[in-house]
Design a protein around this motif. Structure first.
Motif, PDB file in Angstrom:
ATOM      1  N   THR A  29       6.410 -17.876 -35.484  1.00  0.00           N
ATOM      2  CA  THR A  29       6.244 -16.453 -35.574  1.00  0.00           C
ATOM      3  C   THR A  29       4.872 -16.063 -35.066  1.00  0.00           C
ATOM      4  O   THR A  29       3.916 -16.815 -35.138  1.00  0.00           O
ATOM      5  N   GLY A  30       4.756 -14.816 -34.556  1.00  0.00           N
ATOM      6  CA  GLY A  30       3.476 -14.336 -34.090  1.00  0.00           C
ATOM      7  C   GLY A  30       3.166 -14.836 -32.692  1.00  0.00           C
ATOM      8  O   GLY A  30       3.861 -15.677 -32.126  1.00  0.00           O
ATOM      9  N   PRO A  31       2.101 -14.280 -32.065  1.00  0.00           N
ATOM     10  CA  PRO A  31       1.737 -14.698 -30.708  1.00  0.00           C
ATOM     11  C   PRO A  31       1.246 -16.133 -30.694  1.00  0.00           C
ATOM     12  O   PRO A  31       0.655 -16.609 -31.663  1.00  0.00           O
ATOM     13  N   PRO A  32       1.499 -16.848 -29.606  1.00  0.00           N
ATOM     14  CA  PRO A  32       1.076 -18.251 -29.547  1.00  0.00           C
ATOM     15  C   PRO A  32      -0.433 -18.375 -29.457  1.00  0.00           C
ATOM     16  O   PRO A  32      -1.117 -17.533 -28.881  1.00  0.00           O
ATOM     17  N   SER A  33      -0.968 -19.419 -30.033  1.00  0.00           N
ATOM     18  CA  SER A  33      -2.388 -19.706 -29.929  1.00  0.00           C
ATOM     19  C   SER A  33      -2.695 -20.148 -28.507  1.00  0.00           C
ATOM     20  O   SER A  33      -1.867 -20.786 -27.844  1.00  0.00           O
TER      21      SER A  33
ATOM     22  N   THR B 237       5.765 -31.519 -27.304  1.00  0.00           N
ATOM     23  CA  THR B 237       4.503 -32.158 -26.954  1.00  0.00           C
ATOM     24  C   THR B 237       3.339 -31.233 -27.256  1.00  0.00           C
ATOM     25  O   THR B 237       3.312 -30.086 -26.820  1.00  0.00           O
ATOM     26  N   PHE B 238       2.351 -31.746 -27.999  1.00  0.00           N
ATOM     27  CA  PHE B 238       1.102 -31.040 -28.225  1.00  0.00           C
ATOM     28  C   PHE B 238       0.022 -31.723 -27.407  1.00  0.00           C
ATOM     29  O   PHE B 238      -0.054 -32.947 -27.358  1.00  0.00           O
TER      30      PHE B 238
ATOM     31  N   GLU C  48       4.821 -26.118 -38.458  1.00  0.00           N
ATOM     32  CA  GLU C  48       3.540 -26.073 -39.153  1.00  0.00           C
ATOM     33  C   GLU C  48       2.394 -26.498 -38.232  1.00  0.00           C
ATOM     34  O   GLU C  48       1.286 -25.952 -38.325  1.00  0.00           O
ATOM     35  N   MET C  49       2.635 -27.451 -37.354  1.00  0.00           N
ATOM     36  CA  MET C  49       1.590 -27.869 -36.418  1.00  0.00           C
ATOM     37  C   MET C  49       1.232 -26.745 -35.456  1.00  0.00           C
ATOM     38  O   MET C  49       0.061 -26.577 -35.086  1.00  0.00           O
TER      39      MET C  49
ATOM     40  N   ASN D 211      -8.252 -20.117 -39.174  1.00  0.00           N
ATOM     41  CA  ASN D 211      -8.352 -19.952 -40.632  1.00  0.00           C
ATOM     42  C   ASN D 211      -7.326 -20.787 -41.392  1.00  0.00           C
ATOM     43  O   ASN D 211      -7.201 -20.669 -42.602  1.00  0.00           O
ATOM     44  N   LYS D 212      -6.603 -21.636 -40.687  1.00  0.00           N
ATOM     45  CA  LYS D 212      -5.576 -22.456 -41.318  1.00  0.00           C
ATOM     46  C   LYS D 212      -6.215 -23.712 -41.890  1.00  0.00           C
ATOM     47  O   LYS D 212      -6.825 -24.505 -41.166  1.00  0.00           O
ATOM     48  N   ALA D 213      -6.092 -23.896 -43.213  1.00  0.00           N
ATOM     49  CA  ALA D 213      -6.727 -25.038 -43.866  1.00  0.00           C
ATOM     50  C   ALA D 213      -5.745 -26.149 -44.197  1.00  0.00           C
ATOM     51  O   ALA D 213      -6.094 -27.324 -44.179  1.00  0.00           O
ATOM     52  N   LYS D 214      -4.489 -25.794 -44.514  1.00  0.00           N
ATOM     53  CA  LYS D 214      -3.492 -26.784 -44.894  1.00  0.00           C
ATOM     54  C   LYS D 214      -2.175 -26.462 -44.211  1.00  0.00           C
ATOM     55  O   LYS D 214      -1.904 -25.328 -43.841  1.00  0.00           O
ATOM     56  N   ILE D 215      -1.352 -27.480 -44.041  1.00  0.00           N
ATOM     57  CA  ILE D 215      -0.011 -27.273 -43.505  1.00  0.00           C
ATOM     58  C   ILE D 215       0.988 -27.981 -44.399  1.00  0.00           C
ATOM     59  O   ILE D 215       0.660 -28.919 -45.115  1.00  0.00           O
ATOM     60  N   ARG D 216       2.210 -27.511 -44.343  1.00  0.00           N
ATOM     61  CA  ARG D 216       3.289 -28.160 -45.076  1.00  0.00           C
ATOM     62  C   ARG D 216       4.024 -29.107 -44.141  1.00  0.00           C
ATOM     63  O   ARG D 216       3.704 -29.198 -42.962  1.00  0.00           O
ATOM     64  N   GLY D 217       4.989 -29.808 -44.666  1.00  0.00           N
ATOM     65  CA  GLY D 217       5.750 -30.719 -43.837  1.00  0.00           C
ATOM     66  C   GLY D 217       5.446 -32.175 -44.138  1.00  0.00           C
ATOM     67  O   GLY D 217       4.603 -32.496 -44.978  1.00  0.00           O
ATOM     68  N   CYS D 218       6.136 -33.053 -43.449  1.00  0.00           N
ATOM     69  CA  CYS D 218       6.018 -34.491 -43.689  1.00  0.00           C
ATOM     70  C   CYS D 218       4.782 -35.039 -42.972  1.00  0.00           C
ATOM     71  O   CYS D 218       4.872 -35.609 -41.874  1.00  0.00           O
TER      72      CYS D 218
END
Length: 205
Positions: A2-6, A23-24, A156-157, A164-171
């Motif tokens: 969601t939202g504009p891509p970084s 791929t990141f 989440e990645m 401002n993102k400090a934590k992410i969810r997921g495996c």
């Protein structure tokens, strides 16, 4: 997403048609976690039906009573405490009824989903939408759980690129395990072949 891509992932989105869309691009190299990685490390099925479904206007108390036989004291936005599941459902013995074994199995699977495979930011809550997938265990085994785990992690990645993102969810253990054996500077020194203990345990038991 969601939202504009970084800006950090704009190239990834623009090249999605010609490159692996998972791929990141990182300073130390490309990061691509595949369904094969998920299946190898977690033993989850990656073929089958997608894990989808609407959860709007659901009476979660009634769902819990029907599928678990008890209603939690606190249901927060469709989420319940993982600790409550562990405290409420004791491991069945040989004399336990079939219904008790089924309810325990549902509780145990919920704990795995919320605590390991697709945890949220709280690390102590699991959404009851997963319980709706456990009405019939045979039908549940036909879902592509590996795809759901990977999709959750990648979503989440993508969001983690915000400053401002400090934590992410997921495996995250999947991401950490993947990174240790793809990036040499993270690779642990080992004198013996590495085995995936989770898969080995499932095979043995």
């Amino acid at each position: 997403m969601t939202g504009p891509p970084s800006p950090l992932i704009e190239d990834y989105l623009q090249e999605a048609e010609t490159r692996d869309a998972n791929t990141f691009h990182l300073p130390c190299g490309e990061c691509t976690i595949t369904l094969e990685d998920v299946h190898l490390q977690l033993g989850l099925p990656v073929d089958g039906d997608a894990v989808t479904g609407s959860v709007h206007s659901v009476d979660w108390g009634a769902i819990c009573y029907e599928l678990l036989g008890v209603i939690p004291d606190n249901i927060n936005g469709g989420r319940i405490e993982i600790a409550w599941l562990g405290d409420t459902f004791s491991e069945p013995d040989d004399d336990s009824t079939e219904l008790k074994k089924i309810r325990y199995a549902r509780s145990y699977i919920l704990q795995i989903i919320g605590g390991y495979l697709m945890p949220d930011l709280s690390r102590n809550l699991v959404h009851l939408r997963w319980l709706l997938k456990l009405v019939d265990f045979r039908a549940a085994s036909e879902f592509s759980w590996g795809s759901a785990v990977l999709a959750t992690l990648y979503r989440e990645m993508c969001g983690a690129t915000r400053p401002n993102k400090a934590k992410i969810r997921g495996c995250l253990s999947l991401l950490q395990s993947w990174a240790r054996f793809r990036f040499l500077f993270l690779h642990p020194r080992m004198d013996h072949p590495y085995t995936f203990s989770l898969i080995t345990r499932q095979i043995l038991y």
